[in-house]
Write a protein that holds these residues in place. Structure first.
Motif, PDB file in Angstrom:
ATOM      1  N   SER A  69       8.558   4.908  -6.072  1.00  8.35           N
ATOM      2  CA  SER A  69       9.484   4.965  -7.205  1.00  8.35           C
ATOM      3  C   SER A  69       9.247   3.767  -8.128  1.00  8.35           C
ATOM      4  CB  SER A  69      10.930   4.955  -6.706  1.00  8.35           C
ATOM      5  OG  SER A  69      11.246   3.692  -6.130  1.00  8.35           O
ATOM      6  N   GLU A  70       9.778   3.845  -9.336  1.00  7.84           N
ATOM      7  CA  GLU A  70       9.648   2.737 -10.286  1.00  7.84           C
ATOM      8  C   GLU A  70      10.328   1.482  -9.741  1.00  7.84           C
ATOM      9  OE1 GLU A  70      10.922   3.735 -14.191  1.00  7.84           O
ATOM     10  OE2 GLU A  70       9.578   5.470 -14.373  1.00  7.84           O
ATOM     11  N   GLN A  71      11.438   1.669  -9.055  1.00  8.37           N
ATOM     12  CA  GLN A  71      12.147   0.522  -8.491  1.00  8.37           C
ATOM     13  C   GLN A  71      11.298  -0.167  -7.413  1.00  8.37           C
ATOM     14  OE1 GLN A  71      13.411   3.572  -8.892  1.00  8.37           O
ATOM     15  NE2 GLN A  71      15.047   3.277 -10.405  1.00  8.37           N
ATOM     16  N   GLU A  72      10.581   0.622  -6.629  1.00  3.79           N
ATOM     17  CA  GLU A  72       9.730   0.049  -5.590  1.00  3.79           C
ATOM     18  C   GLU A  72       8.550  -0.699  -6.202  1.00  3.79           C
ATOM     19  OE1 GLU A  72      10.339   3.020  -1.784  1.00  3.79           O
ATOM     20  OE2 GLU A  72       9.101   3.719  -3.462  1.00  3.79           O
ATOM     21  N   ILE A  73       7.994  -0.171  -7.267  1.00  2.00           N
ATOM     22  CA  ILE A  73       6.898  -0.847  -7.950  1.00  2.00           C
ATOM     23  C   ILE A  73       7.377  -2.173  -8.533  1.00  2.00           C
ATOM     24  CG2 ILE A  73       5.332  -0.720  -9.922  1.00  2.00           C
ATOM     25  CD1 ILE A  73       4.455   0.933  -7.529  1.00  2.00           C
ATOM     26  N   THR A  74       8.573  -2.178  -9.098  1.00  2.00           N
ATOM     27  CA  THR A  74       9.147  -3.417  -9.637  1.00  2.00           C
ATOM     28  C   THR A  74       9.322  -4.453  -8.530  1.00  2.00           C
ATOM     29  OG1 THR A  74      10.309  -2.231 -11.396  1.00  2.00           O
ATOM     30  CG2 THR A  74      11.140  -4.421 -10.813  1.00  2.00           C
ATOM     31  N   LEU A  75       9.808  -4.015  -7.377  1.00  2.00           N
ATOM     32  CA  LEU A  75       9.994  -4.917  -6.246  1.00  2.00           C
ATOM     33  C   LEU A  75       8.650  -5.486  -5.790  1.00  2.00           C
ATOM     34  CD1 LEU A  75      11.808  -6.175  -4.070  1.00  2.00           C
ATOM     35  CD2 LEU A  75      11.520  -4.071  -2.733  1.00  2.00           C
ATOM     36  N   ALA A  76       7.619  -4.637  -5.733  1.00  2.00           N
ATOM     37  CA  ALA A  76       6.290  -5.101  -5.321  1.00  2.00           C
ATOM     38  C   ALA A  76       5.758  -6.150  -6.290  1.00  2.00           C
ATOM     39  CB  ALA A  76       5.340  -3.921  -5.231  1.00  2.00           C
ATOM     40  N   LYS A  77       5.958  -5.941  -7.570  1.00  2.00           N
ATOM     41  CA  LYS A  77       5.529  -6.933  -8.569  1.00  2.00           C
ATOM     42  C   LYS A  77       6.216  -8.270  -8.336  1.00  2.00           C
ATOM     43  CE  LYS A  77       4.518  -3.784 -12.439  1.00  2.00           C
ATOM     44  NZ  LYS A  77       4.961  -3.369 -13.792  1.00  2.00           N
ATOM     45  N   GLU A  78       7.498  -8.210  -8.020  1.00  2.00           N
ATOM     46  CA  GLU A  78       8.250  -9.443  -7.774  1.00  2.00           C
ATOM     47  C   GLU A  78       7.701 -10.195  -6.566  1.00  2.00           C
ATOM     48  OE1 GLU A  78      12.239  -8.098  -7.331  1.00  2.00           O
ATOM     49  OE2 GLU A  78      12.539  -7.722  -9.473  1.00  2.00           O
ATOM     50  N   LYS A  79       7.089  -9.469  -5.638  1.00  2.51           N
ATOM     51  CA  LYS A  79       6.519 -10.084  -4.438  1.00  2.51           C
ATOM     52  C   LYS A  79       5.046 -10.470  -4.630  1.00  2.51           C
ATOM     53  CE  LYS A  79      10.220  -9.799  -1.918  1.00  2.51           C
ATOM     54  NZ  LYS A  79      10.915 -11.033  -1.428  1.00  2.51           N
ATOM     55  N   GLY A  80       4.571 -10.399  -5.863  1.00  2.00           N
ATOM     56  CA  GLY A  80       3.219 -10.862  -6.148  1.00  2.00           C
ATOM     57  C   GLY A  80       2.137  -9.807  -6.050  1.00  2.00           C
ATOM     58  N   TYR A  81       2.522  -8.536  -5.995  1.00  2.00           N
ATOM     59  CA  TYR A  81       1.538  -7.468  -5.889  1.00  2.00           C
ATOM     60  C   TYR A  81       1.032  -7.037  -7.267  1.00  2.00           C
ATOM     61  CZ  TYR A  81       1.714  -6.751  -0.906  1.00  2.00           C
ATOM     62  OH  TYR A  81       1.568  -6.927   0.456  1.00  2.00           O
ATOM     63  N   THR A  82      -0.247  -6.678  -7.314  1.00  2.00           N
ATOM     64  CA  THR A  82      -0.859  -6.139  -8.517  1.00  2.00           C
ATOM     65  C   THR A  82      -0.817  -4.623  -8.445  1.00  2.00           C
ATOM     66  OG1 THR A  82      -2.359  -8.038  -8.671  1.00  2.00           O
ATOM     67  CG2 THR A  82      -2.955  -6.065  -9.922  1.00  2.00           C
ATOM     68  N   VAL A  83      -0.319  -3.978  -9.494  1.00  2.00           N
ATOM     69  CA  VAL A  83      -0.185  -2.527  -9.530  1.00  2.00           C
ATOM     70  C   VAL A  83      -1.423  -1.939 -10.197  1.00  2.00           C
ATOM     71  CG1 VAL A  83       1.266  -0.593 -10.219  1.00  2.00           C
ATOM     72  CG2 VAL A  83       2.306  -2.817  -9.727  1.00  2.00           C
ATOM     73  N   LEU A  84      -2.115  -1.035  -9.480  1.00  3.54           N
ATOM     74  CA  LEU A  84      -3.371  -0.478  -9.975  1.00  3.54           C
ATOM     75  C   LEU A  84      -3.424   1.024  -9.735  1.00  3.54           C
ATOM     76  CD1 LEU A  84      -5.745  -3.208  -8.491  1.00  3.54           C
ATOM     77  CD2 LEU A  84      -5.060  -3.003 -10.890  1.00  3.54           C
ATOM     78  N   GLY A  85      -4.284   1.698 -10.514  1.00  7.05           N
ATOM     79  CA  GLY A  85      -4.506   3.123 -10.336  1.00  7.05           C
ATOM     80  C   GLY A  85      -5.918   3.380  -9.841  1.00  7.05           C
ATOM     81  N   LEU A  86      -6.208   4.655  -9.586  1.00  8.58           N
ATOM     82  CA  LEU A  86      -7.542   5.045  -9.116  1.00  8.58           C
ATOM     83  C   LEU A  86      -8.291   5.919 -10.118  1.00  8.58           C
ATOM     84  CD1 LEU A  86      -6.878   5.833  -5.337  1.00  8.58           C
ATOM     85  CD2 LEU A  86      -8.090   3.863  -6.292  1.00  8.58           C
ATOM     86  N   GLY A  87      -7.615   6.384 -11.169  1.00  9.48           N
ATOM     87  CA  GLY A  87      -8.293   7.233 -12.148  1.00  9.48           C
ATOM     88  C   GLY A  87      -7.334   8.228 -12.769  1.00  9.48           C
ATOM     89  N   GLU A  88      -7.899   9.163 -13.530  1.00 10.80           N
ATOM     90  CA  GLU A  88      -7.090  10.118 -14.267  1.00 10.80           C
ATOM     91  C   GLU A  88      -6.456  11.170 -13.362  1.00 10.80           C
ATOM     92  OE1 GLU A  88      -6.322   9.905 -17.436  1.00 10.80           O
ATOM     93  OE2 GLU A  88      -7.505   8.063 -17.581  1.00 10.80           O
TER      94      GLU A  88
END
Length: 244
Positions: free
Chosen positions: A202-221
């Motif tokens: 979820s978007e909330q989980e991604i926000t939490l991961a960012k706060e913990k120093g994680y880089t958010v990345l994708g794999l492609g289209e």
């Protein structure tokens, strides 16, 4: 040739005799499935990454004795400490991820209970560790990755938090893993990789991961299934920083 781990290694170089402890499941597999006995050839390996090939002299439910013909030190463990944090998947998909992740050289597997995780039971941990051990025997590794007890996302983000690279994959992310690795010139020794469940994070989980120093990345289209994303992400990281 059949290949099995030994828990305790008592090897006498003088008479080339090895005596090692084996698990009950391996004893059953050796004697009831493969029907091996004294006089048959076998390969065993220990936790020090040494493999022994020879002839079975004696076997019981707790130990095996092998007359050793040859020994060799294996180099099958990756120099990269790669930790997979996989949101628990439905059915046998989690089994598939654990088997493939073991083959790809992960150091540890951490099942994660995320917001959209549909399976929250912890009853399969023993089964998952057995799958990791079986995959270790088949792929030539000597140290199986430990599969930990499931933890919720917030708790899992605190595990191995000192790792040099911390990545969470997200299908709505424009920056790709391959580009991030290309721009990261320094050698990396420890990596955490988070993969979401069937419905993604979820978007909330991604926000939490960012706060913990994680880089958010994708794999492609294209949007990949969770078990496919796991294999692709691990392979790319091992190719750039590990031994693939």
């Amino acid at each position: 040739m059949p290949r099995f781990p030994i828990i305790e290694n008592l090897f006498s170089g003088n008479d080339r005799m090895l005596r090692g402890t084996i698990s009950e499941s391996d004893y059953t597999h050796i004697t009831k499935v493969l029907r091996l006995a004294a006089g048959d050839r076998i390969t065993v390996f220990d936790t020090e990454s040494i493999e022994y090939e020879g002839v079975i002299m004696d076997i019981s439910s707790g130990s095996i004795a092998v007359q050793v013909d040859s020994t060799r030190r294996l180099q099958t463990e990756s120099r990269l400490e790669l930790n997979l944090f996989q949101a628990i998947l439905k059915g046998n998909r989690m089994d598939t991820v654990i088997s493939q992740a073991t083959q790809l050289g992960v150091s540890g597997i951490f099942p994660v209970i995320s917001e959209r995780t549909q399976v929250r039971s912890t009853a399969k941990v023993d089964r998952w560790n057995k799958i990791a051990r079986e995959s270790t025997k088949q792929c030539g590794r000597t140290v199986p990755p430990a599969v930990s007890e499931p933890v919720d996302l917030r708790g899992s983000l605190e595990i191995r938090n000192e790792s040099e690279m911390k990545i969470i994959l997200y299908e709505n992310q424009a920056e790709l893993l391959r580009d991030h690795m290309s721009s990261h010139g320094n050698p990396v020794r420890t990596i955490n990789l988070f993969i979401g469940p069937e419905g993604g994070f979820s978007e909330q989980e991604i926000t939490l991961a960012k706060e913990k120093g994680y880089t958010v990345l994708g794999l492609g289209e294209r949007i990949l299934r969770a078990e496919t994303a796991s294999v692709v992400g691990l392979t790319l990281l091992q190719s750039r920083y590990g031994d693939i």
